[in-house]
Scaffold this motif. Structure first.
Motif, PDB file in Angstrom:
ATOM      1  N   UNK A  55       0.823  -1.222   0.000  1.00  0.00           N
ATOM      2  CA  UNK A  55       0.000   0.000   0.000  1.00  0.00           C
ATOM      3  C   UNK A  55       0.848   1.259   0.000  1.00  0.00           C
ATOM      4  N   UNK A  56       2.164   1.102   0.125  1.00  0.00           N
ATOM      5  CA  UNK A  56       3.064   2.241   0.265  1.00  0.00           C
ATOM      6  C   UNK A  56       4.109   2.246  -0.842  1.00  0.00           C
ATOM      7  N   UNK A  57       4.618   3.433  -1.117  1.00  0.00           N
ATOM      8  CA  UNK A  57       5.760   3.613  -2.017  1.00  0.00           C
ATOM      9  C   UNK A  57       6.652   4.697  -1.422  1.00  0.00           C
ATOM     10  N   UNK A  58       7.949   4.411  -1.347  1.00  0.00           N
ATOM     11  CA  UNK A  58       8.914   5.407  -0.868  1.00  0.00           C
ATOM     12  C   UNK A  58       9.704   5.935  -2.056  1.00  0.00           C
ATOM     13  N   UNK A  59       9.660   7.249  -2.228  1.00  0.00           N
ATOM     14  CA  UNK A  59      10.501   7.914  -3.225  1.00  0.00           C
ATOM     15  C   UNK A  59      11.673   8.511  -2.458  1.00  0.00           C
ATOM     16  N   UNK A  60      12.798   7.809  -2.495  1.00  0.00           N
ATOM     17  CA  UNK A  60      13.947   8.206  -1.693  1.00  0.00           C
ATOM     18  C   UNK A  60      14.952   9.007  -2.498  1.00  0.00           C
ATOM     19  N   UNK A  61      15.411  10.094  -1.908  1.00  0.00           N
ATOM     20  CA  UNK A  61      16.462  10.899  -2.525  1.00  0.00           C
ATOM     21  C   UNK A  61      17.797  10.326  -2.044  1.00  0.00           C
ATOM     22  N   UNK A  62      18.448   9.551  -2.922  1.00  0.00           N
ATOM     23  CA  UNK A  62      19.664   8.855  -2.529  1.00  0.00           C
ATOM     24  C   UNK A  62      20.912   9.575  -3.023  1.00  0.00           C
ATOM     25  N   UNK A 244      13.096  -3.523   4.117  1.00  0.00           N
ATOM     26  CA  UNK A 244      12.303  -2.704   3.211  1.00  0.00           C
ATOM     27  C   UNK A 244      10.851  -2.722   3.643  1.00  0.00           C
ATOM     28  N   UNK A 245      10.422  -1.614   4.249  1.00  0.00           N
ATOM     29  CA  UNK A 245       9.038  -1.531   4.689  1.00  0.00           C
ATOM     30  C   UNK A 245       8.084  -1.437   3.503  1.00  0.00           C
ATOM     31  N   UNK A 246       8.563  -0.873   2.390  1.00  0.00           N
ATOM     32  CA  UNK A 246       7.733  -0.703   1.203  1.00  0.00           C
ATOM     33  C   UNK A 246       8.636  -0.672  -0.025  1.00  0.00           C
ATOM     34  N   UNK A 247       8.017  -0.802  -1.172  1.00  0.00           N
ATOM     35  CA  UNK A 247       8.775  -0.670  -2.415  1.00  0.00           C
ATOM     36  C   UNK A 247       9.420   0.712  -2.455  1.00  0.00           C
ATOM     37  N   UNK A 248      10.661   0.757  -2.938  1.00  0.00           N
ATOM     38  CA  UNK A 248      11.406   2.009  -2.912  1.00  0.00           C
ATOM     39  C   UNK A 248      11.960   2.321  -4.291  1.00  0.00           C
ATOM     40  N   UNK A 249      11.774   3.560  -4.723  1.00  0.00           N
ATOM     41  CA  UNK A 249      12.363   4.045  -5.970  1.00  0.00           C
ATOM     42  C   UNK A 249      13.080   5.359  -5.671  1.00  0.00           C
ATOM     43  N   UNK A 250      13.950   5.778  -6.560  1.00  0.00           N
ATOM     44  CA  UNK A 250      14.675   7.029  -6.347  1.00  0.00           C
ATOM     45  C   UNK A 250      13.910   8.190  -6.973  1.00  0.00           C
ATOM     46  N   UNK A 251      14.271   9.394  -6.571  1.00  0.00           N
ATOM     47  CA  UNK A 251      13.618  10.584  -7.122  1.00  0.00           C
ATOM     48  C   UNK A 251      13.826  10.671  -8.626  1.00  0.00           C
ATOM     49  N   UNK A 270      -1.761   4.265  -3.765  1.00  0.00           N
ATOM     50  CA  UNK A 270      -0.793   4.045  -2.694  1.00  0.00           C
ATOM     51  C   UNK A 270      -0.564   5.327  -1.891  1.00  0.00           C
ATOM     52  N   UNK A 271      -0.024   5.144  -0.712  1.00  0.00           N
ATOM     53  CA  UNK A 271       0.541   6.262   0.041  1.00  0.00           C
ATOM     54  C   UNK A 271       1.991   6.402  -0.396  1.00  0.00           C
ATOM     55  N   UNK A 272       2.331   7.572  -0.916  1.00  0.00           N
ATOM     56  CA  UNK A 272       3.684   7.820  -1.412  1.00  0.00           C
ATOM     57  C   UNK A 272       4.392   8.759  -0.430  1.00  0.00           C
ATOM     58  N   UNK A 273       5.586   8.379  -0.008  1.00  0.00           N
ATOM     59  CA  UNK A 273       6.377   9.221   0.886  1.00  0.00           C
ATOM     60  C   UNK A 273       7.664   9.635   0.188  1.00  0.00           C
ATOM     61  N   UNK A 274       7.942  10.936   0.200  1.00  0.00           N
ATOM     62  CA  UNK A 274       9.140  11.487  -0.414  1.00  0.00           C
ATOM     63  C   UNK A 274      10.079  11.959   0.696  1.00  0.00           C
ATOM     64  N   UNK A 307       7.146   5.725   7.141  1.00  0.00           N
ATOM     65  CA  UNK A 307       6.471   4.674   6.371  1.00  0.00           C
ATOM     66  C   UNK A 307       6.071   3.522   7.289  1.00  0.00           C
ATOM     67  N   UNK A 308       6.932   3.158   8.234  1.00  0.00           N
ATOM     68  CA  UNK A 308       6.580   2.124   9.202  1.00  0.00           C
ATOM     69  C   UNK A 308       5.384   2.538  10.043  1.00  0.00           C
ATOM     70  N   UNK A 309       5.314   3.813  10.379  1.00  0.00           N
ATOM     71  CA  UNK A 309       4.176   4.311  11.147  1.00  0.00           C
ATOM     72  C   UNK A 309       2.878   4.148  10.358  1.00  0.00           C
ATOM     73  N   UNK A 310       2.905   4.552   9.095  1.00  0.00           N
ATOM     74  CA  UNK A 310       1.713   4.405   8.237  1.00  0.00           C
ATOM     75  C   UNK A 310       1.320   2.930   8.146  1.00  0.00           C
TER      76      UNK A 310
END
Length: 430
Positions: A55-62, A244-251, A270-274, A307-310
C-alpha cells in the motif's frame, strides 16, 4: 524457628518473596530498563519477517540522485516536478518528508501554488513541520496553508535514552512552529482510510479511535519503561521489517520515467512518501534492528520510520494486527514471583539431586525465553524477561547458599563435638 526455616517449602517461598520484592523495587527505579529494552530489540529482530507493504511507495532521494541533480537540498522546482508527476497517477496521499519552511529557489512560487491548489481540490499532499524541543528549534510548514492542523503532519520522532526509536508518536500538542496535532504517519494513514470510509475520532478520555480500533496509548510505566515521558499519544512501534518496509524508488526514477503504465502501477492508490535516504545527509535513526551494532546497519532513514508508522496503523485497522499490550504493575510483580518460586524449590534440591537440579535450572530460563518469543510473536505481548530470569537465579542461589551454610555449620559442630570428645578422652587417659 530455626528448624522452621530449614524446611524446603518455607525456604523456597521465603526466598521467592524476598527476591521478588527486591526485584520489583529495583524495577521501579529503572535498574533493569535498558536490559529489558535490549531483549525487546532482540525479540523484534527475530520475529519481524513481514513482506514490504504494497500500500506504500517510498521515493527516496539517494546519493545517486544528489550527484545527478547536482543539488542538496532539493530545490522547490524539483520537488514541484516530483509532486506533479505523482499527482497525475492518483495516489491516495503524498507525504513530503522534506522541510519547506524557507524558499529553495528556483520554483518556490510554483511549489506554493501546487500546495494551494491541492488543498483546495484533491487534498493529497501532506507537508511536514517540527516541534521545538530542548535542543533544537521548531520548523514551520510551507507558507500559505490555510488549515495546517488537517493538512500538515509533524515529523518528530521519540528516541529512548539509548537513542533507539521504539515508540510511535501519533498525536502531540500544536505549537506556533508546528500547528498540527497529527504526525505525518497518522495524517497519511487517515487519508488512505478515507477511501475505505473509515474515520477517526479523538477525545482526552477515550484517546484515539480509528474505525473500531482503539489505540490505547502508552503510560509512563508501560512494559519495561519506568517514568518515561508519555506525552501525546504514543504506541509501541511494531516495525514491519529491517530491510524494506515498502517498495522504494529514487527521485530520478520518477522524474526521468516516461512509461505511464509503469508509473501508474507504482503510484495509483498508494501512500507515497518522499524523503532523503542518502546516508551523507545524516537523516538516519537507530531502531531495534540496529541495537547492539556499531555501524549504521539496522538504522532507518526518517522517511522509512514514517512509512513504518503508516504501515502499522493501516495493518492494525485493516488487517487486524494487534498492538502491543502489557501487564499492569501488580501483574508484573506476580509474574516475577511465578518464576522465582520454582528457582527457590530447585535450590532446595541442589544438594540432594544435582543432575536433575542442573537440568531444571537450565530448562526453566529456556522456557521463559521461548515462551516470551511465542507471546511476543503471536499475541503481541511485551512482558518482563530479565527480572523473572534474574529472580529465578537469585532465588535458587540464595536457597543453595543458605543450605550450604547450614550444612557447613552442622559439619563444623560435628567436628567440634568430635574434637571435644577426643580432648576429653586424652585428658582422662593422662
Amino acid at each position: 524457628m530455626k528448624k522452621l526455616f530449614e524446611q524446603p517449602g518455607i525456604q523456597a517461598i521465603a526466598s521467592s518473596v524476598i527476591v521478588t520484592g527486591l526485584l520489583v523495587v529495583g524495577q521501579n527505579f529503572g535498574f533493569f530498563q535498558i536490559l529489558e529494552l535490549r531483549v525487546f530489540d532482540w525479540m523484534m529482530q527475530i520475529t519481524a519477517n513481514s513482506e514490504p507493504d504494497s500500500r506504500l511507495l517510498i521515493v527516496g532521494v539517494n546519493e545517486e540522485d544528489i550527484k545527478e541533480l547536482k543539488q542538496v537540498p532539493l530545490s522547490d522546482e524539483v520537488i514541484n516536478d516530483l509532486l506533479g508527476k505523482l499527482i497525475k497517477y492518483k495516489p491516495r496521499a503524498i507525504g513530503l518528508d522534506i522541510f519547506r519552511d524557507i524558499a529553495i529557489n528556483p520554483g518556490h512560487d510554483k511549489l506554493l501554488k501546487t500546495l494551494k491548489q491541492d488543498e483546495e481540490n484533491d487534498d493529497l499532499i501532506v507537508p511536514i513541520c517540527k516541534h521545538r524541543d530542548s535542543t533544537t528549534p521548531g520548523i514551520s510548514p510551507p507558507k500559505g496553508i490555510e488549515n495546517p492542523d488537517l493538512k500538515v503532519g509533524f515529523s518528530d520522532v521519540v528516541e529512548d535514552t539509548d537513542g533507539v526509536i521504539r515508540r510511535n508518536l501519533l498525536l502531540s500538542q500544536e505549537s506556533n512552529d508546528c500547528p498540527t496535532q497529527y504526525s505525518l504517519g497518522l495524517q497519511l494513514a487517515l487519508k488512505y482510510l478515507e477511501a475505505e470510509n473509515i474515520q477517526a475520532k479523538f477525545d482526552a478520555r477515550e484517546g484515539l479511535q480509528i474505525g473500531n480500533v482503539k489505540f490505547k496509548p502508552l503510560t509512563s510505566n508501560s512494559g519495561a519503561y519506568q517514568n518515561m515521558d508519555a506525552g501525546g499519544e504514543q504506541i509501541l512501534f511494531k516495525y514491519r521489517n529491517s530491510n524494506q518496509v515498502a517498495e522504494k524508488v529514487s527521485a530520478t526514477d520518477i522524474l526521468r520515467n516516461k512509461d505511464d503504465r509503469e508509473l501508474e502501477d507504482l503510484v495509483k492508490d498508494r501512500v507515497v512518501l518522499i524523503g532523503y535516504t542518502a546516508p551523507s545527509l545524516k537523516d538516519i535513526f537507530n531502531t531495534p534492528y540496529s541495537s547492539g551494532k556499531s555501524d549504521l546497519s539496522g538504522g532507518m532513514a526518517g522517511v522509512e520510520i514514517h512509512a513504518n508508522s503508516v504501515s502499522q496503523i493501516l495493518s492494525t485497522v485493516l488487517n487486524g494486527e494487534k498492538l502491543f499490550w502489557f501487564l499492569p504493575e501488580s501483574g508484573e510483580a506476580f509474574w516475577i514471583f511465578l518464576w522465582t518460586l520454582p528457582g527457590g524449590f530447585i535450590g532446595t534440591q541442589a544438594f540432594k539431586d544435582r543432575k536433575n537440579s542442573i537440568i531444571a535450572g537450565l530448562g526453566f530460563p529456556t522456557v521463559l525465553i521461548v515462551g516470551n518469543l511465542i507471546i511476543f510473536f503471536t499475541l503481541s505481548g511485551w512482558i518482563p524477561v530479565v527480572t523473572p530470569a534474574l529472580g529465578f537465579i537469585l532465588a535458587a542461589g540464595s536457597v543453595i547458599g543458605v543450605n550450604g551454610y547450614i550444612e557447613w555449620e552442622e559439619r563444623r559442630k560435628e567436628d567440634q563435638i568430635y574434637k571435644d570428645q577426643l580432648q576429653a578422652k586424652n585428658s582422662k587417659e593422662s
